[in-house]
Scaffold this motif. Structure first.
Motif, PDB file in Angstrom:
ATOM      1  N   GLY A   8      18.505  47.019  29.537  1.00  0.00           N
ATOM      2  CA  GLY A   8      18.277  45.825  28.727  1.00  0.00           C
ATOM      3  C   GLY A   8      19.369  45.508  27.722  1.00  0.00           C
ATOM      4  N   THR A   9      20.295  46.450  27.472  1.00  0.00           N
ATOM      5  CA  THR A   9      21.403  46.168  26.576  1.00  0.00           C
ATOM      6  C   THR A   9      22.421  45.270  27.288  1.00  0.00           C
ATOM      7  OG1 THR A   9      22.611  48.158  27.253  1.00  0.00           O
ATOM      8  CG2 THR A   9      21.115  48.358  25.358  1.00  0.00           C
ATOM      9  N   THR A  10      23.350  44.736  26.524  1.00  0.00           N
ATOM     10  CA  THR A  10      24.375  43.851  27.081  1.00  0.00           C
ATOM     11  C   THR A  10      25.739  44.507  26.978  1.00  0.00           C
ATOM     12  OG1 THR A  10      23.093  41.916  26.426  1.00  0.00           O
ATOM     13  CG2 THR A  10      25.416  41.551  26.887  1.00  0.00           C
ATOM     14  N   GLY A  11      26.535  44.365  28.031  1.00  0.00           N
ATOM     15  CA  GLY A  11      27.901  44.863  28.044  1.00  0.00           C
ATOM     16  C   GLY A  11      28.859  43.715  28.279  1.00  0.00           C
ATOM     17  N   THR A  12      30.146  44.010  28.244  1.00  0.00           N
ATOM     18  CA  THR A  12      31.163  42.997  28.488  1.00  0.00           C
ATOM     19  C   THR A  12      31.988  43.417  29.700  1.00  0.00           C
ATOM     20  OG1 THR A  12      31.281  42.461  26.142  1.00  0.00           O
ATOM     21  CG2 THR A  12      33.129  41.748  27.502  1.00  0.00           C
ATOM     22  N   ASP A  13      32.088  42.534  30.677  1.00  0.00           N
ATOM     23  CA  ASP A  13      32.797  42.778  31.915  1.00  0.00           C
ATOM     24  C   ASP A  13      34.182  42.149  31.829  1.00  0.00           C
ATOM     25  OD1 ASP A  13      33.257  43.518  34.533  1.00  0.00           O
ATOM     26  OD2 ASP A  13      32.196  41.817  35.386  1.00  0.00           O
ATOM     27  N   LEU A  14      35.191  42.927  32.181  1.00  0.00           N
ATOM     28  CA  LEU A  14      36.539  42.368  32.259  1.00  0.00           C
ATOM     29  C   LEU A  14      36.711  41.758  33.637  1.00  0.00           C
ATOM     30  CD1 LEU A  14      38.576  45.215  30.565  1.00  0.00           C
ATOM     31  CD2 LEU A  14      37.737  43.093  29.562  1.00  0.00           C
ATOM     32  N   TYR A  15      37.440  40.677  33.710  1.00  0.00           N
ATOM     33  CA  TYR A  15      37.548  39.914  34.941  1.00  0.00           C
ATOM     34  C   TYR A  15      38.976  39.421  35.104  1.00  0.00           C
ATOM     35  CZ  TYR A  15      36.607  36.007  38.119  1.00  0.00           C
ATOM     36  OH  TYR A  15      36.616  35.136  39.166  1.00  0.00           O
ATOM     37  N   LEU A  16      39.558  39.624  36.277  1.00  0.00           N
ATOM     38  CA  LEU A  16      40.902  39.120  36.561  1.00  0.00           C
ATOM     39  C   LEU A  16      40.795  37.756  37.228  1.00  0.00           C
ATOM     40  CD1 LEU A  16      42.582  42.335  38.000  1.00  0.00           C
ATOM     41  CD2 LEU A  16      43.044  41.260  35.806  1.00  0.00           C
ATOM     42  N   GLN A  17      41.562  36.796  36.738  1.00  0.00           N
ATOM     43  CA  GLN A  17      41.573  35.467  37.345  1.00  0.00           C
ATOM     44  C   GLN A  17      42.140  35.558  38.760  1.00  0.00           C
ATOM     45  OE1 GLN A  17      43.974  33.323  34.572  1.00  0.00           O
ATOM     46  NE2 GLN A  17      42.259  32.895  33.207  1.00  0.00           N
ATOM     47  N   ALA A  18      41.688  34.668  39.632  1.00  0.00           N
ATOM     48  CA  ALA A  18      42.070  34.702  41.042  1.00  0.00           C
ATOM     49  C   ALA A  18      43.587  34.693  41.239  1.00  0.00           C
ATOM     50  CB  ALA A  18      41.437  33.530  41.777  1.00  0.00           C
ATOM     51  N   ASP A  28      49.595  45.445  47.657  1.00  0.00           N
ATOM     52  CA  ASP A  28      49.924  45.984  48.980  1.00  0.00           C
ATOM     53  C   ASP A  28      48.809  45.805  50.009  1.00  0.00           C
ATOM     54  OD1 ASP A  28      48.212  47.747  47.707  1.00  0.00           O
ATOM     55  OD2 ASP A  28      49.181  49.530  48.501  1.00  0.00           O
ATOM     56  N   VAL A  29      47.834  44.978  49.694  1.00  0.00           N
ATOM     57  CA  VAL A  29      46.705  44.735  50.588  1.00  0.00           C
ATOM     58  C   VAL A  29      46.844  43.327  51.163  1.00  0.00           C
ATOM     59  CG1 VAL A  29      44.182  44.484  50.631  1.00  0.00           C
ATOM     60  CG2 VAL A  29      45.239  46.315  49.300  1.00  0.00           C
ATOM     61  N   PRO A  30      46.508  43.119  52.443  1.00  0.00           N
ATOM     62  CA  PRO A  30      46.614  41.787  53.050  1.00  0.00           C
ATOM     63  C   PRO A  30      45.839  40.719  52.265  1.00  0.00           C
ATOM     64  CG  PRO A  30      46.155  43.419  54.735  1.00  0.00           C
ATOM     65  CD  PRO A  30      46.016  44.116  53.403  1.00  0.00           C
ATOM     66  N   LEU A  31      46.367  39.514  52.244  1.00  0.00           N
ATOM     67  CA  LEU A  31      45.784  38.432  51.449  1.00  0.00           C
ATOM     68  C   LEU A  31      44.307  38.159  51.763  1.00  0.00           C
ATOM     69  CD1 LEU A  31      46.269  36.398  49.231  1.00  0.00           C
ATOM     70  CD2 LEU A  31      47.130  34.813  50.963  1.00  0.00           C
ATOM     71  N   PRO A  32      43.869  38.106  53.024  1.00  0.00           N
ATOM     72  CA  PRO A  32      42.441  37.876  53.260  1.00  0.00           C
ATOM     73  C   PRO A  32      41.552  38.953  52.624  1.00  0.00           C
ATOM     74  CG  PRO A  32      43.662  37.501  55.275  1.00  0.00           C
ATOM     75  CD  PRO A  32      44.618  38.114  54.283  1.00  0.00           C
ATOM     76  N   THR A  33      41.998  40.205  52.672  1.00  0.00           N
ATOM     77  CA  THR A  33      41.252  41.301  52.051  1.00  0.00           C
ATOM     78  C   THR A  33      41.254  41.143  50.535  1.00  0.00           C
ATOM     79  OG1 THR A  33      41.861  42.753  53.870  1.00  0.00           O
ATOM     80  CG2 THR A  33      41.055  43.811  51.865  1.00  0.00           C
ATOM     81  N   THR A  34      42.387  40.738  49.986  1.00  0.00           N
ATOM     82  CA  THR A  34      42.511  40.519  48.543  1.00  0.00           C
ATOM     83  C   THR A  34      41.531  39.458  48.077  1.00  0.00           C
ATOM     84  OG1 THR A  34      44.847  41.094  48.601  1.00  0.00           O
ATOM     85  CG2 THR A  34      44.105  39.839  46.711  1.00  0.00           C
ATOM     86  N   ARG A  35      41.416  38.376  48.829  1.00  0.00           N
ATOM     87  CA  ARG A  35      40.486  37.301  48.446  1.00  0.00           C
ATOM     88  C   ARG A  35      39.040  37.800  48.436  1.00  0.00           C
ATOM     89  NH1 ARG A  35      43.616  33.072  52.136  1.00  0.00           N
ATOM     90  NH2 ARG A  35      45.086  32.306  50.578  1.00  0.00           N
ATOM     91  N   LEU A  36      38.689  38.565  49.438  1.00  0.00           N
ATOM     92  CA  LEU A  36      37.342  39.118  49.494  1.00  0.00           C
ATOM     93  C   LEU A  36      37.088  40.064  48.324  1.00  0.00           C
ATOM     94  CD1 LEU A  36      34.705  39.326  51.129  1.00  0.00           C
ATOM     95  CD2 LEU A  36      35.744  41.261  52.317  1.00  0.00           C
ATOM     96  N   MET A  37      38.079  40.909  48.014  1.00  0.00           N
ATOM     97  CA  MET A  37      37.943  41.855  46.908  1.00  0.00           C
ATOM     98  C   MET A  37      37.788  41.122  45.578  1.00  0.00           C
ATOM     99  SD  MET A  37      40.701  44.686  48.105  1.00  0.00           S
ATOM    100  CE  MET A  37      40.505  45.702  46.645  1.00  0.00           C
TER     101      MET A  37
END
Length: 78
Positions: A8-18, A28-37
Motif C-alpha cells: 500500500g505504500t508508494t514508490g517512485t519508478d525511474l523511466y527511460l524515454q523511448a 547491442d540488442v536488435p532494434l525490434p527487441t529494444t522496442r519490446l523491452m
C-alpha cells in the motif's frame, strides 16, 4: 513515475524515454527487441534477481534464469 507497492505504500519508478532507451541500456540488442523491452520496462516488477556478471539484459544472455523467474511468478499468482 509513482507506483503502488503491494503493502500500500508508494514508490517512485525511474523511466527511460523511448528515444534514449536503446543508447543508454541495450545498444547491442536488435532494434525490434529494444522496442519490446522499452514497452515492458514499467511492467511492475515484484521481485528482482541479480545475475552475477550479466549485462543490463540478463533475460537475453541468461534465458534459463529468466524462465525460472517467470515460472516462480506464475506459481505465486495461482
Amino acid at each position: 513515475m509513482p507506483y503502488a507497492n503491494p503493502d500500500g505504500t508508494t514508490g517512485t519508478d525511474l523511466y527511460l524515454q523511448a528515444d534514449k532507451f536503446r543508447a543508454a541500456f541495450v545498444a547491442d540488442v536488435p532494434l525490434p527487441t529494444t522496442r519490446l523491452m522499452h514497452f515492458h520496462q514499467r511492467a511492475g516488477a515484484r521481485r528482482v534477481v541479480e545475475v552475477p556478471g550479466a549485462s543490463h539484459v540478463p533475460m537475453i544472455s541468461h534465458p534459463g534464469i529468466t524462465a525460472r523467474l517467470i515460472g516462480d511468478a506464475a506459481e505465486a499468482t495461482g
